[in-house]
Design a protein around this motif. Structure first.
Motif, PDB file in Angstrom:
ATOM      1  N   LYS A   1       0.833  -1.210   0.000  1.00  0.00           N
ATOM      2  CA  LYS A   1       0.000   0.000   0.000  1.00  0.00           C
ATOM      3  C   LYS A   1       0.865   1.256   0.000  1.00  0.00           C
ATOM      4  CE  LYS A   1      -0.867  -0.581   4.890  1.00  0.00           C
ATOM      5  NZ  LYS A   1      -1.846  -0.816   5.924  1.00  0.00           N
ATOM      6  N   GLN A   2       2.080   1.172   0.578  1.00  0.00           N
ATOM      7  CA  GLN A   2       2.996   2.312   0.538  1.00  0.00           C
ATOM      8  C   GLN A   2       3.439   2.598  -0.894  1.00  0.00           C
ATOM      9  OE1 GLN A   2       3.312  -0.306   2.598  1.00  0.00           O
ATOM     10  NE2 GLN A   2       3.537   0.439   4.694  1.00  0.00           N
ATOM     11  N   ARG A   3       3.793   1.557  -1.616  1.00  0.00           N
ATOM     12  CA  ARG A   3       4.203   1.727  -3.013  1.00  0.00           C
ATOM     13  C   ARG A   3       3.058   2.249  -3.864  1.00  0.00           C
ATOM     14  NH1 ARG A   3       8.010  -3.631  -3.730  1.00  0.00           N
ATOM     15  NH2 ARG A   3       9.765  -2.752  -2.596  1.00  0.00           N
ATOM     16  N   ALA A   4       1.885   1.710  -3.650  1.00  0.00           N
ATOM     17  CA  ALA A   4       0.711   2.170  -4.404  1.00  0.00           C
ATOM     18  C   ALA A   4       0.452   3.652  -4.129  1.00  0.00           C
ATOM     19  CB  ALA A   4      -0.507   1.341  -4.049  1.00  0.00           C
ATOM     20  N   ALA A   5       0.609   4.073  -2.871  1.00  0.00           N
ATOM     21  CA  ALA A   5       0.375   5.473  -2.519  1.00  0.00           C
ATOM     22  C   ALA A   5       1.414   6.383  -3.175  1.00  0.00           C
ATOM     23  CB  ALA A   5       0.394   5.647  -1.000  1.00  0.00           C
ATOM     24  N   VAL A   6       2.681   5.971  -3.182  1.00  0.00           N
ATOM     25  CA  VAL A   6       3.734   6.772  -3.830  1.00  0.00           C
ATOM     26  C   VAL A   6       3.440   6.896  -5.321  1.00  0.00           C
ATOM     27  CG1 VAL A   6       6.182   6.810  -4.477  1.00  0.00           C
ATOM     28  CG2 VAL A   6       5.522   6.307  -2.114  1.00  0.00           C
TER      29      VAL A   6
ATOM     30  N   LEU B   1       2.698  10.365  -7.435  1.00  0.00           N
ATOM     31  CA  LEU B   1       3.509  10.734  -8.604  1.00  0.00           C
ATOM     32  C   LEU B   1       2.674  10.848  -9.872  1.00  0.00           C
ATOM     33  CD1 LEU B   1       6.756   8.716  -8.002  1.00  0.00           C
ATOM     34  CD2 LEU B   1       6.580  11.173  -8.328  1.00  0.00           C
ATOM     35  N   ARG B   2       1.719   9.958 -10.052  1.00  0.00           N
ATOM     36  CA  ARG B   2       0.857  10.028 -11.244  1.00  0.00           C
ATOM     37  C   ARG B   2       0.085  11.331 -11.292  1.00  0.00           C
ATOM     38  NH1 ARG B   2      -1.539   3.973 -11.093  1.00  0.00           N
ATOM     39  NH2 ARG B   2       0.019   3.012 -12.429  1.00  0.00           N
ATOM     40  N   ALA B   3      -0.353  11.800 -10.139  1.00  0.00           N
ATOM     41  CA  ALA B   3      -1.176  13.011 -10.078  1.00  0.00           C
ATOM     42  C   ALA B   3      -0.334  14.285 -10.141  1.00  0.00           C
ATOM     43  CB  ALA B   3      -2.010  13.004  -8.804  1.00  0.00           C
ATOM     44  N   ALA B   4       0.931  14.204  -9.735  1.00  0.00           N
ATOM     45  CA  ALA B   4       1.787  15.393  -9.675  1.00  0.00           C
ATOM     46  C   ALA B   4       2.271  15.782 -11.062  1.00  0.00           C
ATOM     47  CB  ALA B   4       2.977  15.127  -8.764  1.00  0.00           C
ATOM     48  N   ARG B   5       2.242  17.060 -11.342  1.00  0.00           N
ATOM     49  CA  ARG B   5       2.779  17.572 -12.611  1.00  0.00           C
ATOM     50  C   ARG B   5       3.920  18.551 -12.341  1.00  0.00           C
ATOM     51  NH1 ARG B   5       1.489  14.272 -16.640  1.00  0.00           N
ATOM     52  NH2 ARG B   5      -0.711  13.781 -16.624  1.00  0.00           N
TER      53      ARG B   5
ATOM     54  N   ALA C   1      10.679  14.761  -0.282  1.00  0.00           N
ATOM     55  CA  ALA C   1      10.033  15.327   0.905  1.00  0.00           C
ATOM     56  C   ALA C   1       8.584  15.699   0.608  1.00  0.00           C
ATOM     57  CB  ALA C   1      10.816  16.548   1.397  1.00  0.00           C
ATOM     58  N   TRP C   2       8.343  16.295  -0.563  1.00  0.00           N
ATOM     59  CA  TRP C   2       6.973  16.656  -0.941  1.00  0.00           C
ATOM     60  C   TRP C   2       6.127  15.395  -1.137  1.00  0.00           C
ATOM     61  CZ3 TRP C   2       3.508  15.907  -4.897  1.00  0.00           C
ATOM     62  CH2 TRP C   2       2.420  16.767  -4.960  1.00  0.00           C
ATOM     63  N   ILE C   3       6.702  14.406  -1.818  1.00  0.00           N
ATOM     64  CA  ILE C   3       5.992  13.131  -2.036  1.00  0.00           C
ATOM     65  C   ILE C   3       5.657  12.501  -0.697  1.00  0.00           C
ATOM     66  CG2 ILE C   3       6.207  10.792  -2.980  1.00  0.00           C
ATOM     67  CD1 ILE C   3       8.102  12.111  -5.146  1.00  0.00           C
ATOM     68  N   HIS C   4       6.623  12.504   0.223  1.00  0.00           N
ATOM     69  CA  HIS C   4       6.414  11.939   1.566  1.00  0.00           C
ATOM     70  C   HIS C   4       5.252  12.644   2.264  1.00  0.00           C
ATOM     71  CE1 HIS C   4       7.615  11.689   5.968  1.00  0.00           C
ATOM     72  NE2 HIS C   4       7.295  10.450   5.639  1.00  0.00           N
ATOM     73  N   ALA C   5       5.208  13.970   2.216  1.00  0.00           N
ATOM     74  CA  ALA C   5       4.128  14.718   2.857  1.00  0.00           C
ATOM     75  C   ALA C   5       2.773  14.345   2.271  1.00  0.00           C
ATOM     76  CB  ALA C   5       4.378  16.223   2.723  1.00  0.00           C
TER      77      ALA C   5
ATOM     78  N   TYR D   1      11.467  14.056  -9.131  1.00  0.00           N
ATOM     79  CA  TYR D   1      10.986  12.823  -9.747  1.00  0.00           C
ATOM     80  C   TYR D   1       9.862  13.124 -10.734  1.00  0.00           C
ATOM     81  CZ  TYR D   1      13.715  10.709  -6.065  1.00  0.00           C
ATOM     82  OH  TYR D   1      14.760  10.365  -5.238  1.00  0.00           O
ATOM     83  N   ASP D   2       9.832  12.334 -11.809  1.00  0.00           N
ATOM     84  CA  ASP D   2       8.829  12.511 -12.848  1.00  0.00           C
ATOM     85  C   ASP D   2       8.289  11.145 -13.240  1.00  0.00           C
ATOM     86  OD1 ASP D   2       7.221  13.688 -14.776  1.00  0.00           O
ATOM     87  OD2 ASP D   2       8.846  14.011 -16.204  1.00  0.00           O
ATOM     88  N   TYR D   3       7.000  10.935 -13.048  1.00  0.00           N
ATOM     89  CA  TYR D   3       6.353   9.679 -13.434  1.00  0.00           C
ATOM     90  C   TYR D   3       6.262   9.602 -14.951  1.00  0.00           C
ATOM     91  CZ  TYR D   3       3.025   5.845 -13.518  1.00  0.00           C
ATOM     92  OH  TYR D   3       2.409   4.647 -13.760  1.00  0.00           O
ATOM     93  N   LYS D   4       6.593   8.451 -15.512  1.00  0.00           N
ATOM     94  CA  LYS D   4       6.542   8.286 -16.967  1.00  0.00           C
ATOM     95  C   LYS D   4       5.152   7.783 -17.367  1.00  0.00           C
ATOM     96  CE  LYS D   4      10.227   6.566 -19.032  1.00  0.00           C
ATOM     97  NZ  LYS D   4      11.381   5.696 -19.344  1.00  0.00           N
ATOM     98  N   HIS D   5       4.269   8.726 -17.683  1.00  0.00           N
ATOM     99  CA  HIS D   5       2.923   8.371 -18.119  1.00  0.00           C
ATOM    100  C   HIS D   5       3.009   7.718 -19.497  1.00  0.00           C
ATOM    101  CE1 HIS D   5       0.724  10.614 -14.990  1.00  0.00           C
ATOM    102  NE2 HIS D   5       1.799  11.386 -15.006  1.00  0.00           N
ATOM    103  N   GLU D   6       2.299   6.626 -19.674  1.00  0.00           N
ATOM    104  CA  GLU D   6       2.318   5.929 -20.957  1.00  0.00           C
ATOM    105  C   GLU D   6       1.824   6.838 -22.067  1.00  0.00           C
ATOM    106  OE1 GLU D   6       0.865   1.729 -22.860  1.00  0.00           O
ATOM    107  OE2 GLU D   6       1.235   1.934 -20.723  1.00  0.00           O
TER     108      GLU D   6
END
Length: 130
Positions: free
Chosen positions: A8-13, A17-21, A27-31, A70-75
């Protein structure tokens, strides 16, 4: 993704990241993750980010003297980055808008496995402030 366990921790991270642009730092991700999982540690977030980078799901943007972003690689969302040298803002640049480099420009026999291009400059906001 090749991670064996989807906690669930990985899913939350991943969700954060998916929602962040904004190309956030750990630190921001952790918060953000702590809003869903108050007991999650910063160490868990870092380990998860490391695993996601190894899996190719996330890319890092690193600057000397600054926290890794960090930048999520959206398909289907192939993009590069433009970085403001003044304020540090990071902007996405559609890869389709960047001319291709001809194979003849590369060393003979070189096999490209990934492309990461960064444009360095000054953003419009910083230009008007200076």
């Amino acid at each position: 993704m090749t991670m064996v366990r989807q906690t669930k921790q990985r899913a939350a991270v991943i969700d954060v990241l998916r929602a962040a642009r904004s190309h956030p730092d750990a630190a921001w991700i952790h918060a953000q993750v702590r809003e869903q999982l108050p007991s999650v540690s910063l160490g868990t977030v870092y380990r998860t980010l490391d695993a996601l980078v190894r899996d190719g799901v996330v890319v890092t943007l690193e600057r000397a003297g600054q926290a890794t972003r960090y930048d999520y690689k959206h398909e289907g969302d192939a993009h590069h980055h433009a970085v403001c040298r003044s304020c540090g803002a990071i902007f996405d640049v559609d890869a389709g808008d960047v001319p291709a480099v001809p194979a003849s420009a590369l060393p003979a026999g070189f096999q490209v496995t990934d492309v990461r291009l960064e444009f360095m400059g000054v953003c419009p906001t910083c230009q008007t402030q200076n």
